[in-house]
Design a protein around this motif. Structure first.
Motif, PDB file in Angstrom:
ATOM      1  N   UNK A   1       0.970  -1.097  -0.124  1.00 31.46           N
ATOM      2  CA  UNK A   1       0.112   0.093   0.056  1.00 31.46           C
ATOM      3  C   UNK A   1       0.989   1.420   0.065  1.00 31.46           C
ATOM      4  N   UNK A   2       0.444   2.132  -0.769  1.00 33.98           N
ATOM      5  CA  UNK A   2       1.446   3.268  -0.840  1.00 33.98           C
ATOM      6  C   UNK A   2       1.100   4.382   0.137  1.00 33.98           C
ATOM      7  N   UNK A   3       1.844   5.437   0.179  1.00 29.28           N
ATOM      8  CA  UNK A   3       1.146   6.313   1.144  1.00 29.28           C
ATOM      9  C   UNK A   3       0.216   7.218   0.756  1.00 29.28           C
ATOM     10  N   UNK A   4       0.128   7.239  -0.711  1.00 30.29           N
ATOM     11  CA  UNK A   4      -1.242   7.940  -1.342  1.00 30.29           C
ATOM     12  C   UNK A   4      -2.518   7.351  -1.107  1.00 30.29           C
ATOM     13  N   UNK A   5      -2.224   5.999  -1.154  1.00 32.18           N
ATOM     14  CA  UNK A   5      -3.404   5.184  -0.860  1.00 32.18           C
ATOM     15  C   UNK A   5      -4.075   5.114   0.444  1.00 32.18           C
ATOM     16  N   UNK A   6      -2.825   5.031   1.359  1.00 34.05           N
ATOM     17  CA  UNK A   6      -3.295   5.032   2.662  1.00 34.05           C
ATOM     18  C   UNK A   6      -3.798   6.269   3.134  1.00 34.05           C
ATOM     19  N   UNK A   7      -3.361   7.452   2.556  1.00 31.37           N
ATOM     20  CA  UNK A   7      -3.731   8.699   3.030  1.00 31.37           C
ATOM     21  C   UNK A   7      -5.072   9.471   2.201  1.00 31.37           C
ATOM     22  N   UNK A   8      -5.514   8.439   1.487  1.00 36.13           N
ATOM     23  CA  UNK A   8      -6.678   9.165   0.310  1.00 36.13           C
ATOM     24  C   UNK A   8      -7.882   9.339   0.982  1.00 36.13           C
ATOM     25  N   UNK A   9      -8.671  10.508   0.436  1.00 36.44           N
ATOM     26  CA  UNK A   9      -9.711  10.968   0.950  1.00 36.44           C
ATOM     27  C   UNK A   9      -9.690  11.327   2.485  1.00 36.44           C
ATOM     28  N   UNK A  10      -8.972  12.425   2.720  1.00 33.25           N
ATOM     29  CA  UNK A  10      -8.893  12.578   4.167  1.00 33.25           C
ATOM     30  C   UNK A  10     -10.278  13.460   4.606  1.00 33.25           C
ATOM     31  N   UNK A  11     -10.703  13.096   5.772  1.00 35.68           N
ATOM     32  CA  UNK A  11     -11.551  13.931   6.347  1.00 35.68           C
ATOM     33  C   UNK A  11     -11.415  14.303   7.731  1.00 35.68           C
ATOM     34  N   UNK A  12     -12.351  14.882   8.349  1.00 37.83           N
ATOM     35  CA  UNK A  12     -12.133  15.199   9.812  1.00 37.83           C
ATOM     36  C   UNK A  12     -11.927  14.035  10.700  1.00 37.83           C
ATOM     37  N   UNK A  13     -12.659  12.971  10.213  1.00 35.29           N
ATOM     38  CA  UNK A  13     -12.599  11.648  11.041  1.00 35.29           C
ATOM     39  C   UNK A  13     -11.331  10.948  10.766  1.00 35.29           C
ATOM     40  N   UNK A  14     -10.751  11.000   9.794  1.00 39.06           N
ATOM     41  CA  UNK A  14      -9.597  10.392   9.259  1.00 39.06           C
ATOM     42  C   UNK A  14      -8.150  10.936   9.015  1.00 39.06           C
ATOM     43  N   UNK A  15      -8.172  12.402   9.544  1.00 36.15           N
ATOM     44  CA  UNK A  15      -6.915  12.989   9.270  1.00 36.15           C
ATOM     45  C   UNK A  15      -5.704  12.557  10.359  1.00 36.15           C
ATOM     46  N   UNK A  16      -5.952  11.506  11.255  1.00 37.16           N
ATOM     47  CA  UNK A  16      -4.989  11.030  11.944  1.00 37.16           C
ATOM     48  C   UNK A  16      -4.102  10.177  11.172  1.00 37.16           C
ATOM     49  N   UNK A  17      -4.747   9.608  10.140  1.00 38.14           N
ATOM     50  CA  UNK A  17      -3.893   8.688   9.285  1.00 38.14           C
ATOM     51  C   UNK A  17      -2.654   9.146   8.958  1.00 38.14           C
ATOM     52  N   UNK A  18      -2.305  10.304   8.792  1.00 42.81           N
ATOM     53  CA  UNK A  18      -0.718  10.669   8.628  1.00 42.81           C
ATOM     54  C   UNK A  18      -0.027  10.302   9.686  1.00 42.81           C
ATOM     55  N   UNK A  19      -0.468  10.543  11.117  1.00 49.13           N
ATOM     56  CA  UNK A  19       0.401  10.075  11.964  1.00 49.13           C
ATOM     57  C   UNK A  19       0.543   8.619  12.187  1.00 49.13           C
ATOM     58  N   UNK A  20      -0.387   7.875  11.873  1.00 49.17           N
ATOM     59  CA  UNK A  20      -0.663   6.237  11.763  1.00 49.17           C
ATOM     60  C   UNK A  20       0.517   5.889  10.799  1.00 49.17           C
ATOM     61  N   UNK A  21       0.361   6.326   9.563  1.00 43.35           N
ATOM     62  CA  UNK A  21       1.269   6.187   8.590  1.00 43.35           C
ATOM     63  C   UNK A  21       2.851   6.200   8.979  1.00 43.35           C
TER      64      UNK A  21
END
Length: 80
Positions: A1-21
């Motif tokens: 999984x690429x970084x772009x796929x992991x961070x795809x479609x950010x929302x207020x509920x999923x903005x934490x994924x950058x830190x998870x990545x």
């Protein structure tokens, strides 16, 4: 999984994924997720599968654990 796929479609509920990545990329070994959700569990499952890392997702609410029952999800007994 690429970084772009992991961070795809950010929302207020999923903005934490950058830190998870960033955490996933800076660590090795097993991954433990406490609390299942559409914003993290499918991403962690795909990432860990591709990187051959063991993922354990747990949730105290059975209805959430059950949504991801095709993955390795369990409802822990917190009193054990």
């Amino acid at each position: 999984m690429t970084q772009e796929e992991f961070l795809d479609n950010p929302t207020n509920d999923t903005h934490f994924r950058i830190f998870l990545w960033l955490a996933l990329e800076k660590t090795i070994g097993s991954v433990t997720e406490l609390g299942c959700g559409y914003g993290s569990t499918p991403y962690l499952q795909k990432y860990c599968e591709e990187k051959q890392r063991y993922l354990l997702s747990a949730d105290s609410k059975w209805e959430w654990a059950n949504k991801f029952k095709d993955m390795q999800i369990r409802k822990p007994d917190w009193y054990e």
